[in-house]
Write a protein that holds these residues in place. Sequence first.
Motif, PDB file in Angstrom:
ATOM      1  N   VAL A   6     -24.185   6.476 -16.775  1.00  0.00           N
ATOM      2  CA  VAL A   6     -24.736   5.728 -17.903  1.00  0.00           C
ATOM      3  C   VAL A   6     -26.243   5.686 -17.726  1.00  0.00           C
ATOM      4  O   VAL A   6     -26.746   5.188 -16.718  1.00  0.00           O
ATOM      5  CB  VAL A   6     -24.165   4.296 -17.972  1.00  0.00           C
ATOM      6  N   ILE A   7     -26.951   6.247 -18.694  1.00  0.00           N
ATOM      7  CA  ILE A   7     -28.409   6.412 -18.588  1.00  0.00           C
ATOM      8  C   ILE A   7     -29.067   5.735 -19.787  1.00  0.00           C
ATOM      9  O   ILE A   7     -28.544   5.776 -20.907  1.00  0.00           O
ATOM     10  CB  ILE A   7     -28.783   7.908 -18.530  1.00  0.00           C
ATOM     11  N   SER A   8     -30.191   5.112 -19.552  1.00  0.00           N
ATOM     12  CA  SER A   8     -30.971   4.499 -20.630  1.00  0.00           C
ATOM     13  C   SER A   8     -32.147   5.408 -20.968  1.00  0.00           C
ATOM     14  O   SER A   8     -32.925   5.779 -20.086  1.00  0.00           O
ATOM     15  CB  SER A   8     -31.473   3.114 -20.224  1.00  0.00           C
ATOM     16  N   ARG A   9     -32.234   5.759 -22.235  1.00  0.00           N
ATOM     17  CA  ARG A   9     -33.322   6.630 -22.689  1.00  0.00           C
ATOM     18  C   ARG A   9     -34.475   5.777 -23.197  1.00  0.00           C
ATOM     19  O   ARG A   9     -34.265   4.862 -23.998  1.00  0.00           O
ATOM     20  CB  ARG A   9     -32.815   7.545 -23.805  1.00  0.00           C
ATOM     21  N   PRO A  10     -35.711   6.059 -22.779  1.00  0.00           N
ATOM     22  CA  PRO A  10     -36.846   5.256 -23.254  1.00  0.00           C
ATOM     23  C   PRO A  10     -37.109   5.531 -24.732  1.00  0.00           C
ATOM     24  O   PRO A  10     -36.719   6.567 -25.272  1.00  0.00           O
ATOM     25  CB  PRO A  10     -38.001   5.732 -22.371  1.00  0.00           C
ATOM     26  N   SER A  11     -37.789   4.603 -25.367  1.00  0.00           N
ATOM     27  CA  SER A  11     -38.169   4.801 -26.758  1.00  0.00           C
ATOM     28  C   SER A  11     -39.197   5.922 -26.855  1.00  0.00           C
ATOM     29  O   SER A  11     -39.842   6.283 -25.873  1.00  0.00           O
ATOM     30  CB  SER A  11     -38.739   3.507 -27.345  1.00  0.00           C
ATOM     31  N   SER A  12     -39.336   6.469 -28.052  1.00  0.00           N
ATOM     32  CA  SER A  12     -40.191   7.647 -28.238  1.00  0.00           C
ATOM     33  C   SER A  12     -41.655   7.365 -27.893  1.00  0.00           C
ATOM     34  O   SER A  12     -42.391   8.262 -27.504  1.00  0.00           O
ATOM     35  CB  SER A  12     -40.079   8.136 -29.680  1.00  0.00           C
ATOM     36  N   ILE A  13     -42.069   6.114 -28.046  1.00  0.00           N
ATOM     37  CA  ILE A  13     -43.464   5.781 -27.759  1.00  0.00           C
ATOM     38  C   ILE A  13     -43.607   5.023 -26.442  1.00  0.00           C
ATOM     39  O   ILE A  13     -44.665   4.483 -26.149  1.00  0.00           O
ATOM     40  CB  ILE A  13     -44.072   4.948 -28.908  1.00  0.00           C
ATOM     41  N   GLY A  14     -42.532   4.957 -25.680  1.00  0.00           N
ATOM     42  CA  GLY A  14     -42.571   4.205 -24.434  1.00  0.00           C
ATOM     43  C   GLY A  14     -43.289   4.962 -23.323  1.00  0.00           C
ATOM     44  O   GLY A  14     -43.421   6.188 -23.353  1.00  0.00           O
TER      45      GLY A  14
END
Length: 538
Positions: free
Chosen positions: A484-492
């Motif tokens: 389970v992986i959390s993807r950062p926001s596009s502007i993060g």
Amino acid sequence: MGFFSTVLGFFGFGVGVTLGLVIGYYLFIYFQPTDVKHPVIRPLVELDTKSLESMLPEIPHWVKNPDFDRIDWLNKFVETMWPYLDKAICKTAKEIAKPIIAENTAKYKIDSVEFETLTLGSLPPTFQGMKVYTTDEQELIMEPSIKWAGNPNITVVVKAYGLKATVQVIDLQVFAIPRITLKPLVPSFPCFAKILVSLMEKPHVDFGLKLLGADLMAIPGLYVFVQEIIKTQVANMYLWPKVLEVQIMDPTKAQKKPVGILHVNVVRAVKLTKKDLMGKSDPYVKLKLTEDKLPSKKTSVKRSNLNPEWNEEFKLVVKDPESQALELTVYDWEQVGKHDRMGMNVIPLKDLTPDETKSLTLNLLKNMDANDPTNEKFRGQLTVDVTYKPFKEGDSDVDASDESGIIEKAPDGTPEGGGLLVVIVHEAQDVEGKHHTNPYVRILFRGEEKKTKHIKKNRDPRWEEEFQFVCEEPPTNEKMQLEVISRPSSIGIHSKENLGYVVISLADVINNRRINEKYHLIDSKNGRIQLELQWRTS
């Protein structure tokens, strides 16, 4: 005055008082008393019985009995909700008492019995602790310690034979330890079918009773007599092992075990309305039964085709043919973004004749609202063949203890001796990243990688996505890893975060054909993931 001042001055009174005040102030400021000691602070466990009794006149159960848990949060909740609970309980009590009163007034020739006032007062009950038992049965057992010293005002007016009598109950006190059992636990809200209540010891009940304004409990001997009668009667009815049973729902309906199989052949669709601005649509069909929490089944995608033909067969487990319906939805597949819905329709199972194949051509609608004028627009037609086959006595097509369905056969073309390994990612709970929580699941098996969609800002994501791996031979000695992986926001500015993982041995899947379990995620504080794995053979 001059004479007295002269006399007192002669004896040194004025000087002595002044000198005494100065010396006393000096001693008070510059000398410390030697008989004053600092208080000794000791843990409660080191205090003797008398010291504890002076500090705690009434010792709560969570102190006396270690197996009782503190539930201060529940007391705060009840205290806040008590004004509303008071009205709700009193209203329910009147509704319950109404038919009982009506039955007995006629029986004993009483003109009427009415509540003049009915309120439980402003003082809520207090829970001094709760004991919770875990068993191997499908049940939850709780034993709360309840003490209620309330100020209710219950006034009943009785009219009979032309006379009127007023009975008032005041200053009610109830101390009891009931055993509350919720059973059986079922997968339908509120998740239990019955409430069983019994008392573990005789309760203490005390109250004031006024008749025509006079306190009956003040009559010598009557108070003790009434106390014993109440304790005895309540004990005869509800003292364990006797129970008060409250039916919440029919457990057989709550369990909803399979009663048959619905065979569906998605044949074709014609004259579909294209959704893409350029080119034709790429349609596929999702089908599921209403009141079923399993993920939808899907046909293959037909590229650039507004008159697709599938001829694909599916089997769905039926639990209640009277209320369930087959829901069919046609979507336009998109490489990027949300898939557009092209139309839908439903087939109520109660309209099907058992063991009889029915071919239906359905007009596709925008939704199932009969009053929606947009449904008059033509969106195409979908043709399906459906057959409902109820189980006969002795059928073993579906394990009755398995409520989540049957294991389908692998499609044609599956390697002989091998099979299809199916992974269904249902949901995760309590996953949380350090800087962001936009989780998705990555599946790693035999060097192949597959991913679910990512869900933004959700600690309890639900995917309901299915993945398939074709195997030349059963992967009995192999393992599968899911992360389970959390993807950062596009502007993060932060990178991906690993929220936890699980490694599953596939031997159990191959031997049992199917497992559906909730796994604790490794390297996660409280994270869990619900996975279903199936091994399908041809």
